[in-house]
Design a protein around this motif. Structure first.
Motif, PDB file in Angstrom:
ATOM      1  N   MET A   1       0.792  -1.224  -0.166  1.00 19.61           N
ATOM      2  CA  MET A   1      -0.059  -0.100   0.080  1.00 19.61           C
ATOM      3  C   MET A   1       0.760   1.358   0.161  1.00 19.61           C
ATOM      4  N   ILE A   2       1.928   1.179   0.846  1.00 21.07           N
ATOM      5  CA  ILE A   2       2.863   2.393   0.869  1.00 21.07           C
ATOM      6  C   ILE A   2       3.436   2.608  -0.410  1.00 21.07           C
ATOM      7  N   ASN A   3       3.791   1.458  -1.153  1.00 23.55           N
ATOM      8  CA  ASN A   3       4.538   1.643  -2.440  1.00 23.55           C
ATOM      9  C   ASN A   3       3.715   2.291  -3.382  1.00 23.55           C
ATOM     10  N   ARG A   4       2.427   2.089  -3.261  1.00 21.92           N
ATOM     11  CA  ARG A   4       1.365   2.321  -4.081  1.00 21.92           C
ATOM     12  C   ARG A   4       1.119   3.855  -4.122  1.00 21.92           C
ATOM     13  N   PHE A   5       1.092   4.323  -2.973  1.00 23.97           N
ATOM     14  CA  PHE A   5       0.965   5.697  -2.663  1.00 23.97           C
ATOM     15  C   PHE A   5       2.379   6.456  -3.048  1.00 23.97           C
ATOM     16  N   ALA A   6       3.354   5.847  -2.748  1.00 25.16           N
ATOM     17  CA  ALA A   6       4.882   6.291  -3.354  1.00 25.16           C
ATOM     18  C   ALA A   6       4.932   6.710  -4.573  1.00 25.16           C
ATOM     19  N   ALA A   7       4.362   5.761  -5.377  1.00 27.36           N
ATOM     20  CA  ALA A   7       4.199   5.715  -6.852  1.00 27.36           C
ATOM     21  C   ALA A   7       3.586   6.845  -7.568  1.00 27.36           C
ATOM     22  N   ILE A   8       2.558   7.280  -6.796  1.00 25.39           N
ATOM     23  CA  ILE A   8       1.636   8.410  -7.179  1.00 25.39           C
ATOM     24  C   ILE A   8       2.455   9.714  -7.771  1.00 25.39           C
ATOM     25  N   PRO A   9       3.487  10.435  -6.942  1.00 30.00           N
ATOM     26  CA  PRO A   9       4.025  11.487  -7.386  1.00 30.00           C
ATOM     27  C   PRO A   9       4.831  11.247  -8.812  1.00 30.00           C
ATOM     28  N   LYS A  10       5.396  10.065  -8.742  1.00 34.29           N
ATOM     29  CA  LYS A  10       6.246   9.866 -10.005  1.00 34.29           C
ATOM     30  C   LYS A  10       5.285   9.624 -11.028  1.00 34.29           C
ATOM     31  N   SER A  11       4.303   8.962 -11.010  1.00 32.71           N
ATOM     32  CA  SER A  11       3.255   8.871 -12.139  1.00 32.71           C
ATOM     33  C   SER A  11       2.584  10.327 -12.657  1.00 32.71           C
ATOM     34  N   LEU A  12       2.538  11.019 -11.659  1.00 25.92           N
ATOM     35  CA  LEU A  12       2.023  12.259 -12.206  1.00 25.92           C
ATOM     36  C   LEU A  12       3.127  13.153 -12.793  1.00 25.92           C
ATOM     37  N   VAL A  13       4.155  13.002 -12.278  1.00 26.35           N
ATOM     38  CA  VAL A  13       5.494  13.890 -13.001  1.00 26.35           C
ATOM     39  C   VAL A  13       5.558  13.450 -14.482  1.00 26.35           C
ATOM     40  N   GLN A  14       5.311  12.217 -14.545  1.00 29.83           N
ATOM     41  CA  GLN A  14       5.534  11.444 -15.863  1.00 29.83           C
ATOM     42  C   GLN A  14       4.465  11.631 -16.818  1.00 29.83           C
ATOM     43  N   ASN A  15       3.327  11.975 -16.577  1.00 27.50           N
ATOM     44  CA  ASN A  15       2.179  12.242 -17.004  1.00 27.50           C
ATOM     45  C   ASN A  15       2.304  13.380 -18.302  1.00 27.50           C
ATOM     46  N   ARG A  16       2.354  13.127 -19.389  1.00 29.62           N
ATOM     47  CA  ARG A  16       2.341  13.820 -20.445  1.00 29.62           C
ATOM     48  C   ARG A  16       1.407  15.204 -20.566  1.00 29.62           C
ATOM     49  N   ILE A  17       0.126  14.629 -20.274  1.00 34.24           N
ATOM     50  CA  ILE A  17      -0.943  15.761 -20.454  1.00 34.24           C
ATOM     51  C   ILE A  17      -0.591  16.796 -19.371  1.00 34.24           C
ATOM     52  N   LEU A  18      -0.495  16.065 -18.183  1.00 35.75           N
ATOM     53  CA  LEU A  18      -0.226  17.186 -16.819  1.00 35.75           C
ATOM     54  C   LEU A  18       1.006  18.021 -17.224  1.00 35.75           C
ATOM     55  N   GLN A  19       1.946  17.517 -17.740  1.00 35.29           N
ATOM     56  CA  GLN A  19       3.312  18.237 -17.934  1.00 35.29           C
ATOM     57  C   GLN A  19       2.931  19.330 -18.855  1.00 35.29           C
ATOM     58  N   HIS A  20       2.172  19.272 -19.993  1.00 30.90           N
ATOM     59  CA  HIS A  20       1.709  20.439 -20.861  1.00 30.90           C
ATOM     60  C   HIS A  20       0.820  21.434 -20.293  1.00 30.90           C
ATOM     61  N   ILE A  21      -0.097  20.799 -19.378  1.00 27.84           N
ATOM     62  CA  ILE A  21      -1.011  21.692 -18.738  1.00 27.84           C
ATOM     63  C   ILE A  21      -0.113  22.729 -17.704  1.00 27.84           C
ATOM     64  N   LEU A  22       0.814  22.118 -17.111  1.00 29.47           N
ATOM     65  CA  LEU A  22       1.592  22.939 -16.136  1.00 29.47           C
ATOM     66  C   LEU A  22       2.455  23.717 -16.857  1.00 29.47           C
ATOM     67  N   PHE A  23       2.786  23.483 -17.944  1.00 30.71           N
ATOM     68  CA  PHE A  23       3.622  24.598 -18.901  1.00 30.71           C
ATOM     69  C   PHE A  23       2.979  25.868 -19.047  1.00 30.71           C
ATOM     70  N   TRP A  24       1.797  25.356 -19.844  1.00 32.87           N
ATOM     71  CA  TRP A  24       1.009  26.431 -20.268  1.00 32.87           C
ATOM     72  C   TRP A  24       0.329  27.228 -19.041  1.00 32.87           C
ATOM     73  N   LEU A  25       0.104  26.773 -18.187  1.00 34.41           N
ATOM     74  CA  LEU A  25      -0.389  27.636 -16.923  1.00 34.41           C
ATOM     75  C   LEU A  25       0.611  28.502 -16.489  1.00 34.41           C
ATOM     76  N   CYS A  26       1.924  27.994 -16.443  1.00 34.71           N
ATOM     77  CA  CYS A  26       3.087  28.925 -15.894  1.00 34.71           C
ATOM     78  C   CYS A  26       3.433  29.833 -17.064  1.00 34.71           C
ATOM     79  N   SER A  27       3.224  29.445 -18.121  1.00 35.32           N
ATOM     80  CA  SER A  27       3.213  30.616 -19.269  1.00 35.32           C
ATOM     81  C   SER A  27       2.398  31.659 -19.041  1.00 35.32           C
ATOM     82  N   PHE A  28       1.139  31.214 -18.891  1.00 39.57           N
ATOM     83  CA  PHE A  28      -0.037  32.067 -19.014  1.00 39.57           C
ATOM     84  C   PHE A  28       0.189  33.077 -17.570  1.00 39.57           C
ATOM     85  N   SER A  29       0.355  32.675 -16.324  1.00 39.76           N
ATOM     86  CA  SER A  29       0.535  33.304 -15.360  1.00 39.76           C
ATOM     87  C   SER A  29       1.751  34.371 -15.255  1.00 39.76           C
ATOM     88  N   VAL A  30       2.898  33.917 -16.124  1.00 45.18           N
ATOM     89  CA  VAL A  30       3.991  35.006 -16.349  1.00 45.18           C
ATOM     90  C   VAL A  30       3.455  36.134 -17.108  1.00 45.18           C
TER      91      VAL A  30
END
Length: 352
Positions: A1-30
């Protein structure tokens, strides 16, 4: 169970859609902060920033999805530079067109004009295209590094598997043969019996317990070879001339185990042990600092034993594979059949 929760941040960081959303949100805010006419951001600032991003989004994805993928990644550098230069210029033109024409259709309730000169728009275009190229290439580098790590793991697992196969190949028949020899020696009440039992014990302990790591002490490996040859002398009849010499100082050198023994075992299996006369097995090992060389010569009984495709049942190809895996460009292997002799020359550079 602990390993499953520990893997969540890594999977989020490696999510391509999330990466693109974060990039454009940062761009817009700046940019919305940069474009704001007052201290407080208004609706018109938000709309202006969104319109400004139309050309930037177009340029970034044409660059990453088309130009980098089909030109830069395939090493068509000249064509990529020409194409990205054209895209750079087009993005600035597109931005200008967005505020002069397109904005009237998208947001008719607002009146916009291009607030920046064409030279300034080229600067914005350059920053985003350059940034997208750098991010994409760093991503390729990251994946290449991950692939290299995975390949190294596979190679290590393969090397361990080959080593285990080699151990299992040597253990059974060698053990049974020597137990028979020791039994015969004990029936004669020979005083050498305890000494040979101890040699066999040391040899088996080394094979089973001391070779689990990637490398072993060179001194222990040479002692193993010496015990092996002494036990073979006990088993073979007096007509077989078994010679071995070990020269040089053995210090703290490390070596991958069982690189020499398949050739040595082969010399007994296909060489002198099958001869009726002129039996010879000659082994010379020379250690010079971080280099070690082996010259092994054995007589050949007849033509049917001249096949060098197999070495101790393990295969020359597998021995070469282990050498290439552990000592790439740091070894020399020569196999030669001349008249009634088979000769092996192997040199290793033990420097990591």
């Amino acid at each position: 169970m602990i390993n499953r929760f520990a893997a969540i941040p890594k999977s989020l960081v490696q999510n391509r859609i999330l990466q693109h959303i974060l990039f454009w949100l940062c761009s817009f805010s700046v940019l919305v902060q940069f474009f704001a006419l007052e201290n407080q951001i208004t609706d018109i600032d938000i709309v202006y920033t969104l319109l400004f991003h139309i050309s930037l989004v177009f340029g970034v994805y044409v660059n990453t999805a088309v130009l980098i993928r089909f030109l830069l990644k395939k090493e068509k550098y000249a064509l990529y530079l020409i194409s990205v230069f054209c895209l750079w210029y087009f993005v600035a033109l597109m931005n200008q067109f967005t505020f002069e024409k397109l904005s009237d259709w998208i947001v008719p309730d607002y009146l916009f004009i291009s607030s920046y000169s064409f030279e300034d728009l080229l600067k914005f275009s350059f920053v985003y295209l350059a940034l997208s190229t750098l991010l994409k290439m760093s991503k390729f580098g990251f994946y290449a590094l991950e692939a290299q790590k995975a390949l190294e793991v596979v190679k290590r697992e393969q090397a361990e598997l080959e080593l285990n196969v080699l151990k299992s190949n040597i253990n059974p028949h060698f053990l049974f043969n020597n137990l028979n020899s020791l039994y015969a020696l004990s029936r004669k009440h020979a005083k050498e019996t305890p000494e040979y039992i101890l040699k066999l014990s040391d040899l088996m302990r080394y094979m089973i317990y001391e070779t689990k790591g990637r490398t072993v002490s060179l001194e222990n490996e040479i002692n193993y070879i010496s015990n092996y040859l002494d036990l073979q002398k006990l088993r073979c009849n007096s007509d077989i001339n078994i010679n071995y010499t070990i020269q040089g100082e053995v210090g703290s050198q490390q070596i991958v185990p069982f690189l020499f023994i398949p050739f040595i075992e082969n010399s007994f299996k296909h060489g002198g042990a099958n001869q009726s006369n002129s039996n010879l097995i000659d082994l010379q090992i020379c250690v010079e600092e971080k280099n070690i060389s082996m010259i092994l010569t054995n007589t050949i009984a007849d033509k049917k034993n001249r096949n060098i495709g197999k070495v101790g049942g393990f295969g020359i190809d597998n021995v070469k594979k282990r050498l290439n895996s552990h000592y790439p460009e740091r070894h020399e292997l020569t196999l030669a059949v001349r008249q009634d002799q088979f000769k092996v020359k192997l040199k290793l550079d033990l420097n990591e």
